[in-house]
Design a protein around this motif. Structure first.
Motif, PDB file in Angstrom:
ATOM      1  N   UNK A 236       4.930  -6.280  -2.296  1.00  0.00           N
ATOM      2  CA  UNK A 236       4.488  -7.475  -1.566  1.00  0.00           C
ATOM      3  C   UNK A 236       3.058  -7.353  -1.050  1.00  0.00           C
ATOM      4  N   UNK A 237       2.639  -6.153  -0.678  1.00  0.00           N
ATOM      5  CA  UNK A 237       1.283  -5.884  -0.196  1.00  0.00           C
ATOM      6  C   UNK A 237       0.842  -4.558  -0.796  1.00  0.00           C
ATOM      7  N   UNK A 238      -0.170  -4.597  -1.678  1.00  0.00           N
ATOM      8  CA  UNK A 238      -0.528  -3.354  -2.369  1.00  0.00           C
ATOM      9  C   UNK A 238      -1.913  -3.450  -2.992  1.00  0.00           C
ATOM     10  N   UNK A 239      -2.525  -2.289  -3.157  1.00  0.00           N
ATOM     11  CA  UNK A 239      -3.734  -2.178  -3.953  1.00  0.00           C
ATOM     12  C   UNK A 239      -3.340  -1.952  -5.407  1.00  0.00           C
ATOM     13  N   UNK A 240      -4.067  -2.591  -6.311  1.00  0.00           N
ATOM     14  CA  UNK A 240      -3.865  -2.406  -7.746  1.00  0.00           C
ATOM     15  C   UNK A 240      -5.224  -2.356  -8.417  1.00  0.00           C
ATOM     16  N   UNK A 241      -5.324  -1.581  -9.493  1.00  0.00           N
ATOM     17  CA  UNK A 241      -6.584  -1.472 -10.204  1.00  0.00           C
ATOM     18  C   UNK A 241      -6.744  -2.649 -11.158  1.00  0.00           C
ATOM     19  N   UNK A 242      -7.901  -3.310 -11.066  1.00  0.00           N
ATOM     20  CA  UNK A 242      -8.206  -4.438 -11.934  1.00  0.00           C
ATOM     21  C   UNK A 242      -9.110  -3.945 -13.061  1.00  0.00           C
ATOM     22  N   UNK A 243      -8.532  -3.771 -14.262  1.00  0.00           N
ATOM     23  CA  UNK A 243      -9.307  -3.269 -15.401  1.00  0.00           C
ATOM     24  C   UNK A 243     -10.453  -4.208 -15.758  1.00  0.00           C
ATOM     25  N   UNK A 244     -10.227  -5.497 -15.566  1.00  0.00           N
ATOM     26  CA  UNK A 244     -11.237  -6.485 -15.935  1.00  0.00           C
ATOM     27  C   UNK A 244     -12.500  -6.323 -15.108  1.00  0.00           C
ATOM     28  N   UNK A 245     -12.328  -6.031 -13.821  1.00  0.00           N
ATOM     29  CA  UNK A 245     -13.466  -5.930 -12.915  1.00  0.00           C
ATOM     30  C   UNK A 245     -13.857  -4.492 -12.603  1.00  0.00           C
ATOM     31  N   UNK A 246     -12.995  -3.537 -12.968  1.00  0.00           N
ATOM     32  CA  UNK A 246     -13.279  -2.145 -12.664  1.00  0.00           C
ATOM     33  C   UNK A 246     -13.262  -1.840 -11.184  1.00  0.00           C
ATOM     34  N   UNK A 247     -12.336  -2.501 -10.454  1.00  0.00           N
ATOM     35  CA  UNK A 247     -12.242  -2.322  -9.011  1.00  0.00           C
ATOM     36  C   UNK A 247     -10.783  -2.347  -8.566  1.00  0.00           C
ATOM     37  N   UNK A 248     -10.570  -1.790  -7.382  1.00  0.00           N
ATOM     38  CA  UNK A 248      -9.288  -1.961  -6.720  1.00  0.00           C
ATOM     39  C   UNK A 248      -9.225  -3.352  -6.105  1.00  0.00           C
ATOM     40  N   UNK A 249      -8.078  -3.991  -6.220  1.00  0.00           N
ATOM     41  CA  UNK A 249      -7.887  -5.330  -5.677  1.00  0.00           C
ATOM     42  C   UNK A 249      -6.626  -5.332  -4.833  1.00  0.00           C
ATOM     43  N   UNK A 250      -6.709  -5.923  -3.640  1.00  0.00           N
ATOM     44  CA  UNK A 250      -5.544  -5.976  -2.763  1.00  0.00           C
ATOM     45  C   UNK A 250      -4.734  -7.229  -3.062  1.00  0.00           C
ATOM     46  N   UNK A 251      -3.434  -7.051  -3.276  1.00  0.00           N
ATOM     47  CA  UNK A 251      -2.541  -8.153  -3.607  1.00  0.00           C
ATOM     48  C   UNK A 251      -1.638  -8.444  -2.419  1.00  0.00           C
ATOM     49  N   UNK A 252      -1.510  -9.716  -2.094  1.00  0.00           N
ATOM     50  CA  UNK A 252      -0.734 -10.150  -0.932  1.00  0.00           C
ATOM     51  C   UNK A 252       0.203 -11.264  -1.367  1.00  0.00           C
ATOM     52  N   UNK A 253       1.513 -10.992  -1.374  1.00  0.00           N
ATOM     53  CA  UNK A 253       2.487 -11.990  -1.813  1.00  0.00           C
ATOM     54  C   UNK A 253       2.567 -13.131  -0.804  1.00  0.00           C
ATOM     55  N   UNK A 254       2.718 -14.376  -1.266  1.00  0.00           N
ATOM     56  CA  UNK A 254       2.716 -15.524  -0.350  1.00  0.00           C
ATOM     57  C   UNK A 254       3.915 -15.584   0.585  1.00  0.00           C
ATOM     58  N   UNK A 255       5.025 -14.897   0.247  1.00  0.00           N
ATOM     59  CA  UNK A 255       6.213 -14.983   1.099  1.00  0.00           C
ATOM     60  C   UNK A 255       6.267 -13.889   2.159  1.00  0.00           C
ATOM     61  N   UNK A 256       5.196 -13.079   2.287  1.00  0.00           N
ATOM     62  CA  UNK A 256       5.195 -11.980   3.256  1.00  0.00           C
ATOM     63  C   UNK A 256       5.515 -12.444   4.678  1.00  0.00           C
ATOM     64  N   UNK A 257       4.907 -13.514   5.196  1.00  0.00           N
ATOM     65  CA  UNK A 257       5.207 -13.905   6.582  1.00  0.00           C
ATOM     66  C   UNK A 257       6.685 -14.156   6.835  1.00  0.00           C
ATOM     67  N   UNK A 258       7.370 -14.745   5.863  1.00  0.00           N
ATOM     68  CA  UNK A 258       8.765 -15.111   6.062  1.00  0.00           C
ATOM     69  C   UNK A 258       9.688 -13.891   5.911  1.00  0.00           C
TER      70      UNK A 258
END
Length: 364
Positions: A236-258
């Motif tokens: 739900x909340x995590x860093x993932x490597x973006x091969x396209x951009x060559x960077x770490x990207x933080x991912x945040x699921x929309x249902x986290x608050x609930x």
């Protein structure tokens, strides 16, 4: 009788000294931006993304952005450049927060015996704990620990370690510092998932001083902790490597608050159970400024008033989400207000990757 890790009996013979939070200090980069200024600076015209920024309940954030040519947006940075900015800015604001904390505590750099450094916006080896010992000239015999990658809930995970150390070393000064350079973890790609993250987080550092023993009794004692890791939410909340951009990207699921809101009652009630407390007995709620929807979900599920979360919403409005140190900015606002009285109980609460909820019980 308290039963948490800060006050359990040691082999049935004695009770460790209660740890107290004796001071807090915060620091920010020198420049802040309104949400509209950021949209214009990065030349974002997509009405959907502009709406995310302007409806975030955030007025402005302090950010250490790379210098730009006049009339141009800040340049794109490589992962290495982002890492270097995390290091340089993090050292500056981390050291400033520690100095501010020690000044409030009436202590000197030479008094520090333990340093815990927290960050999730960059990976360093050696970590901030060793670097700050050198930067500030602390004793080379100072014990230290780094808490890395635990996200917005990390401040309370780390505080548990700090209060544990303090209880075993009565009278000795321990410092925890949360250092987050969230602008060094931004990815600008024009997509909505990264835009949501970019609209939310700000840069800042916060430090607390902890001392165990009766001499620290004018400050709140940390009585207990309770944690919950919510099953099935690791992504739900995590860093993932973006091969396209060559960077770490933080991912945040929309249902986290609930998801967080649905599990917070059980965590809080478990925190109270050994102390025979109810939610109505809590005079002060110091909650992580995770975002408007997160705060609203917690407020509804715990039956809290907007007034009880005034410091949380105030920090969000003026600074955005400061990740691991957000709750300490709220705690500082509570102290500056001067409302805690002897005998009052308070709750510290954070939430973040895991997904997890962390809580601590205080008594003034």
């Amino acid at each position: 009788m308290t039963t948490g890790p800060a006050a359990r009996e040691d082999t049935g013979k004695r009770t460790p000294a209660l740890p107290h939070i004796t001071a807090v200090g915060t620091a920010l980069p020198p420049v802040s931006y309104t949400q509209r200024e950021l949209l214009d600076l990065f030349r974002i015209t997509d009405p959907r993304i502009r709406s995310v920024f302007t409806n975030s309940a955030i007025d402005r954030r302090y950010l250490d952005l790379p210098p730009a040519e006049p009339g141009c947006p800040p340049p794109a940075e490589t992962q290495g450049e982002l890492r270097n900015r995390h290091l340089s800015t993090g050292l500056d604001i981390g050291a400033d927060a520690m100095r501010a904390c020690l000044k409030q505590a009436g202590a000197q750099l030479s008094d520090v015996r333990y340093v815990c450094a927290v960050t999730s916006t960059g990976l360093l080896t050696p970590g901030f704990s060793a670097l700050l010992i050198g930067e500030l000239g602390l004793s080379d015999r100072c014990s230290r620990i780094d808490v890395v990658g635990m996200g917005c809930n990390a401040g309370l995970n780390a505080l548990s370690a700090v209060t544990g150390w303090a209880s075993g070393h009565p009278g000795e000064l321990a410092l925890m510092v949360c250092i987050e350079v969230c602008s060094a973890a931004y990815v600008i790609d024009g997509g909505m998932p990264n835009a949501v993250v970019n609209s939310l987080f700000g840069d800042g550092a916060a430090a607390v001083a902890v001392v165990a023993g009766p001499g620290a009794g004018n400050s709140p004692a940390v009585l207990d902790y309770a944690s919950s890791t919510i099953p099935g939410t690791a992504d739900a909340m995590r860093f993932a490597w973006d091969d396209r951009l060559g960077k770490l990207s933080f991912l945040l699921a929309p249902d986290v608050p609930y998801v967080v809101g649905a599990h917070v009652e059980e965590t809080v009630d478990r925190l109270f159970s050994a102390h025979r407390l109810r939610r109505a007995d809590i005079a002060h709620w110091v909650v992580h400024s995770g975002g408007k929807k997160v705060i609203d979900s917690l407020r509804v599920n715990l039956g809290l008033t907007r007034h009880e979360l005034r410091h949380t919403t105030g920090v969000l409005r003026e600074h955005g989400n400061l990740s691991s140190g957000s709750f300490l900015f709220s705690y500082q606002r509570l102290l500056d207000e001067g409302t805690p009285r002897p005998g009052d109980h308070g709750v510290l609460m954070t939430m973040g990757p895991g997904a997890a909820i962390e809580t601590a019980l205080l008594r003034w």
